[in-house]
Design an enzyme around this catalytic site. Structure first.
Site, mmCIF file in Angstrom:
data_model
loop_
_atom_site.group_PDB
_atom_site.id
_atom_site.type_symbol
_atom_site.label_atom_id
_atom_site.label_comp_id
_atom_site.label_asym_id
_atom_site.label_seq_id
_atom_site.Cartn_x
_atom_site.Cartn_y
_atom_site.Cartn_z
ATOM 1 N N ASP A 65 0.878 -1.172 0.000
ATOM 2 C CA ASP A 65 0.000 0.000 0.000
ATOM 3 C C ASP A 65 0.913 1.218 0.000
ATOM 4 O OD1 ASP A 65 -1.614 2.125 0.579
ATOM 5 O OD2 ASP A 65 -2.344 1.341 2.506
ATOM 6 N N ASN A 92 3.140 5.611 -10.628
ATOM 7 C CA ASN A 92 1.950 5.572 -11.489
ATOM 8 C C ASN A 92 0.646 5.403 -10.716
ATOM 9 O OD1 ASN A 92 0.290 4.675 -14.016
ATOM 10 N ND2 ASN A 92 0.194 2.944 -12.598
ATOM 11 N N TYR A 158 -8.356 15.396 -6.661
ATOM 12 C CA TYR A 158 -7.530 14.866 -7.759
ATOM 13 C C TYR A 158 -6.663 15.962 -8.380
ATOM 14 C CZ TYR A 158 -6.316 12.170 -11.922
ATOM 15 O OH TYR A 158 -5.637 11.510 -12.912
ATOM 16 N N LYS A 162 -2.559 16.249 -8.289
ATOM 17 C CA LYS A 162 -1.726 16.221 -9.489
ATOM 18 C C LYS A 162 -0.888 17.490 -9.625
ATOM 19 C CE LYS A 162 -2.868 12.113 -10.804
ATOM 20 N NZ LYS A 162 -1.877 11.026 -10.766
HETATM 21 C C1 BGC Z 1 -8.144 11.144 -15.394
HETATM 22 C C2 BGC Z 1 -9.129 10.575 -16.395
HETATM 23 C C3 BGC Z 1 -9.579 11.662 -17.344
HETATM 24 C C4 BGC Z 1 -8.396 12.402 -17.939
HETATM 25 C C5 BGC Z 1 -8.804 13.570 -18.824
HETATM 26 C C6 BGC Z 1 -7.043 11.823 -16.152
HETATM 27 O O1 BGC Z 1 -6.089 12.314 -15.280
HETATM 28 O O2 BGC Z 1 -7.641 10.090 -14.584
HETATM 29 O O3 BGC Z 1 -10.235 10.023 -15.713
HETATM 30 O O4 BGC Z 1 -10.328 11.084 -18.407
HETATM 31 O O5 BGC Z 1 -7.572 12.874 -16.922
HETATM 32 O O6 BGC Z 1 -9.735 14.406 -18.225
#
Ligand code: BGC
Length: 260
Positions: A65, A92, A158, A162
């Site tokens: 994990d 990744n 998210y 990122k």
């Molecule tokens: C996400 C996907 C998405 C893509 C474009 C990626 O980082 O994991 O779910 O389709 O970005 O929006």
């Protein structure tokens, strides 16, 4: 052009599905030794290890994990014991999280995205850098996303994770460059993997997605795997501290192709 990745020791987190699996296969095809990290589906990992081994390569499944420091330390100890260290880390593993506007988001699931995508990448990079700085060579590739720069409603954890990975990578690159270690990001756009199946599997979702991609097609995992192999190889020996977008032009504001 030669990649010279033969016998390089590569760890791919989340390596038994989606982008990770394609990347692991890509390195194996270059003759690298591939450690496939996973948290679920040991049978998928075993099948990959078998396929790589049968075609004359070297592969190893390493469960861990990545959000847990102890588990990550144990995984690197396994690698040390098996192969005496690491040359390439591919960070990744990641999740999109649950879609919700910030005011409705559940703090626990918000935190889980950060724990896996950002803290997990940090914990693995930390262990890898300790070894790479010591041996004065190595490459860390982080899979960020177009969402390190494109806002995405419903996915504040998210996008934050990122953008965080991108700046973390630049900082690590600055720290590690004097020691001969490169750190960089690949930012995929929409790639055909299980993470976004609900979108590309749905005709309406797919049509909408294509309006966001100037090259007019969804990406395939191999589009990312090829770039990962090149960036980890000496072909890219002068590339560090940056993000390479592999997105069919998604970050080129396609809605501005007209009007404005
Ligand atoms: C996400 C996907 C998405 C893509 C474009 C990626 O980082 O994991 O779910 O389709 O970005 O929006």
């Amino acid at each position: 052009m030669e990649t010279n990745l033969k016998n390089k020791r590569v760890l791919v987190t989340g390596g038994n599905s989606g982008l990770g699996a394609a990347i692991a296969r890509g390195f194996a095809a270059e003759g690298a030794h591939v450690a496939i990290n996973y948290v679920a589906h040991p049978e998928a990992t075993e099948a990959m290890v078998r396929a790589i081994t049968e075609s004359g390569g070297k592969a190893l499944g390493v469960p861990a994990d990545i959000a847990d420091a102890k588990s990550v330390t144990a995984m690197f100890a396994t690698l040390d014991a098996a192969w005496g260290g690491i040359d390439v880390l591919v960070n990744n593993a990641g999740i999109d999280g649950t879609q919700a506007p910030a005011w409705e988001a559940d703090p626990a699931s918000w935190g889980k995205v950060i724990d896996i995508n950002l803290k997990g990448a940090f914990l693995c990079a930390r262990e890898a850098l300790r070894r790479m700085v010591g041996q004065k060579s190595g490459v860390i590739l982080n899979l960020s996303s177009v969402h390190e720069v494109i806002a995405w409603s419903g996915y504040s954890a998210y996008t934050a994770s990122k953008a965080g990975v991108a700046m973390m990578a630049k900082t690590m690159a600055q720290e590690a460059a004097p020691h001969g270690v490169r750190v960089l990001c690949i930012a995929p756009g929409a790639i055909r993997t299980p993470i976004n199946r609900a979108v590309w599997d749905d005709p309406e979702g797919y049509k909408d997605l294509l309006t966001k991609i100037p090259l007019g097609r969804i990406g395939e995992p191999e589009d990312i795997a090829r770039m990962a192999v090149v960036l980890a190889s000496d072909i890219a020996s002068y590339v560090t501290a940056t993000t390479v977008f592999v997105d069919g032009g998604m970050t080129d504001y396609p809605s501005f192709a007209h009007g404005g």
